[in-house]
Design a protein around this motif. Sequence first.
Motif, mmCIF file in Angstrom:
data_model
loop_
_atom_site.group_PDB
_atom_site.id
_atom_site.type_symbol
_atom_site.label_atom_id
_atom_site.label_comp_id
_atom_site.label_asym_id
_atom_site.label_seq_id
_atom_site.Cartn_x
_atom_site.Cartn_y
_atom_site.Cartn_z
ATOM 1 N N THR A 264 0.832 -1.202 0.000
ATOM 2 C CA THR A 264 0.000 0.000 0.000
ATOM 3 C C THR A 264 0.869 1.255 0.000
ATOM 4 O OG1 THR A 264 -0.116 -0.119 2.423
ATOM 5 C CG2 THR A 264 -1.895 -1.133 1.186
ATOM 6 N N GLY A 265 0.246 2.364 -0.358
ATOM 7 C CA GLY A 265 0.937 3.645 -0.339
ATOM 8 C C GLY A 265 1.295 4.155 -1.725
ATOM 9 N N VAL A 266 1.034 5.449 -1.977
ATOM 10 C CA VAL A 266 1.319 6.062 -3.284
ATOM 11 C C VAL A 266 2.053 7.386 -3.109
ATOM 12 C CG1 VAL A 266 -0.642 4.967 -4.460
ATOM 13 C CG2 VAL A 266 -0.961 7.155 -3.284
ATOM 14 N N TRP B 181 1.546 6.970 -12.401
ATOM 15 C CA TRP B 181 0.311 7.061 -11.604
ATOM 16 C C TRP B 181 -0.703 6.020 -12.050
ATOM 17 C CZ3 TRP B 181 -0.405 9.206 -7.153
ATOM 18 C CH2 TRP B 181 -1.700 9.427 -6.670
ATOM 19 N N HIS B 182 -0.853 5.825 -13.351
ATOM 20 C CA HIS B 182 -1.785 4.807 -13.848
ATOM 21 C C HIS B 182 -1.324 3.404 -13.439
ATOM 22 C CE1 HIS B 182 -4.359 7.536 -15.849
ATOM 23 N NE2 HIS B 182 -3.561 7.817 -16.876
ATOM 24 N N ALA B 183 -0.010 3.174 -13.459
ATOM 25 C CA ALA B 183 0.509 1.862 -13.038
ATOM 26 C C ALA B 183 0.189 1.607 -11.565
ATOM 27 C CB ALA B 183 2.015 1.793 -13.277
ATOM 28 N N LYS B 184 0.358 2.638 -10.720
ATOM 29 C CA LYS B 184 0.040 2.484 -9.301
ATOM 30 C C LYS B 184 -1.448 2.240 -9.090
ATOM 31 C CE LYS B 184 2.213 2.908 -6.144
ATOM 32 N NZ LYS B 184 2.935 1.928 -5.309
ATOM 33 N N ARG B 185 -2.298 2.873 -9.881
ATOM 34 C CA ARG B 185 -3.735 2.661 -9.750
ATOM 35 C C ARG B 185 -4.101 1.218 -10.064
ATOM 36 N NH1 ARG B 185 -5.745 5.080 -13.828
ATOM 37 N NH2 ARG B 185 -7.910 4.803 -13.203
ATOM 38 N N ILE B 186 -3.492 0.658 -11.104
ATOM 39 C CA ILE B 186 -3.760 -0.741 -11.447
ATOM 40 C C ILE B 186 -3.305 -1.662 -10.322
ATOM 41 C CG2 ILE B 186 -3.170 -2.597 -13.053
ATOM 42 C CD1 ILE B 186 -2.921 -0.457 -15.229
ATOM 43 N N ILE B 187 -2.142 -1.376 -9.749
ATOM 44 C CA ILE B 187 -1.620 -2.199 -8.655
ATOM 45 C C ILE B 187 -2.528 -2.112 -7.434
ATOM 46 C CG2 ILE B 187 0.286 -2.423 -7.010
ATOM 47 C CD1 ILE B 187 2.163 -1.575 -9.297
ATOM 48 N N ILE B 188 -2.971 -0.889 -7.090
ATOM 49 C CA ILE B 188 -3.840 -0.714 -5.920
ATOM 50 C C ILE B 188 -5.178 -1.415 -6.137
ATOM 51 C CG2 ILE B 188 -5.120 0.986 -4.577
ATOM 52 C CD1 ILE B 188 -2.204 0.849 -3.841
ATOM 53 N N LEU B 189 -5.695 -1.385 -7.375
ATOM 54 C CA LEU B 189 -6.950 -2.088 -7.658
ATOM 55 C C LEU B 189 -6.782 -3.590 -7.452
ATOM 56 C CD1 LEU B 189 -9.873 -2.039 -8.670
ATOM 57 C CD2 LEU B 189 -8.976 -2.138 -11.012
ATOM 58 N N PHE B 190 -5.688 -4.150 -7.958
ATOM 59 C CA PHE B 190 -5.422 -5.565 -7.761
ATOM 60 C C PHE B 190 -5.186 -5.858 -6.285
ATOM 61 C CE2 PHE B 190 -2.603 -9.323 -7.784
ATOM 62 C CZ PHE B 190 -3.423 -10.202 -8.464
ATOM 63 N N LEU B 191 -4.549 -4.919 -5.584
ATOM 64 C CA LEU B 191 -4.312 -5.080 -4.151
ATOM 65 C C LEU B 191 -5.631 -5.141 -3.384
ATOM 66 C CD1 LEU B 191 -1.872 -4.829 -1.937
ATOM 67 C CD2 LEU B 191 -2.814 -2.540 -1.637
ATOM 68 N N TYR B 192 -6.566 -4.288 -3.766
ATOM 69 C CA TYR B 192 -7.857 -4.291 -3.068
ATOM 70 C C TYR B 192 -8.572 -5.624 -3.254
ATOM 71 C CZ TYR B 192 -12.672 -3.257 -1.876
ATOM 72 O OH TYR B 192 -13.919 -3.309 -1.311
ATOM 73 N N VAL B 193 -8.602 -6.104 -4.491
ATOM 74 C CA VAL B 193 -9.311 -7.357 -4.773
ATOM 75 C C VAL B 193 -8.649 -8.537 -4.071
ATOM 76 C CG1 VAL B 193 -9.995 -8.966 -6.592
ATOM 77 C CG2 VAL B 193 -10.196 -6.504 -6.967
ATOM 78 N N SER B 194 -7.312 -8.587 -4.093
ATOM 79 C CA SER B 194 -6.603 -9.758 -3.573
ATOM 80 C C SER B 194 -6.362 -9.692 -2.061
ATOM 81 C CB SER B 194 -5.279 -9.935 -4.303
ATOM 82 O OG SER B 194 -4.468 -8.788 -4.143
#
Length: 266
Positions: free
Chosen positions: A211-213, A247-260
Amino acid sequence: MTNITRSNFQAHPFHLVSPSPWPLFTSISLLTLTTSGVMVLTMHGFSNGGYLFLLGLLSLIASMAFWFRDVAAEGTYLGDHTSAVQRGLNLGVALFIASEALFFLSVFWAFFHSALSPTVELGAQWPPLGITAINPFELPLLNTVILLSSGITVTYAHHSLIQGNRPGVLYGLIATIFLAVVFTACQGIEYTVSSFTLSDGSFGSCFYFGTGVIIGTIFIAVGFWRILAYHSTDNHHLGFESSILYWHAKRIIILFLYVSVYYWGS
């Protein structure tokens, strides 16, 4: 007649960087910060470790600020960032984002390895014995929506810059930075109220590493400052474009982080 020597001409489009002290100073600052961090975080009560940590942090910020200042001057005022140089910088940014993706791949690998086959040390269950996972439908859901919304505002700012709409760029970036700061603040609240810490086994380590951006927020803020200073134009804004890609790469990672991690892992 002016005497022009061969050294006044350059037979290639690449930028040969002048000698700079900032890489050396940055390396020393990183060494100081890492060493003092070990003193403070793992050897509690180490004499004057906090002062050394603060000194390393301040020197790192100063070294990188001066280094970035020189890079901005080379690209904006000196004209050193030719199309060939920009292609190389684009490749460098792509490799940096790829390295970030591989870093988070290792974090998710560790998470799923522990979650799918929890060992006896973890209580043979997931989340591990004694750890209460954060409810994914409370603050994490709000935080994910905030971060995904920031993708709309930063994309609007990018298209406004291409179209020459300066107010649209500024308003879009202000909204993006505001959403990023709110996300960071909510993340801090989440850290303070959670029932586990970084040292609580693989669950805590994977959670806090994933987590964290804050780096992306600084990246966007620097791009905003350069646009305020008229460094970026509609056809020459490589630094700003790089911050958007990150920023878009971090958003994709955070979305996957939320789901997983938040939803499935709880």
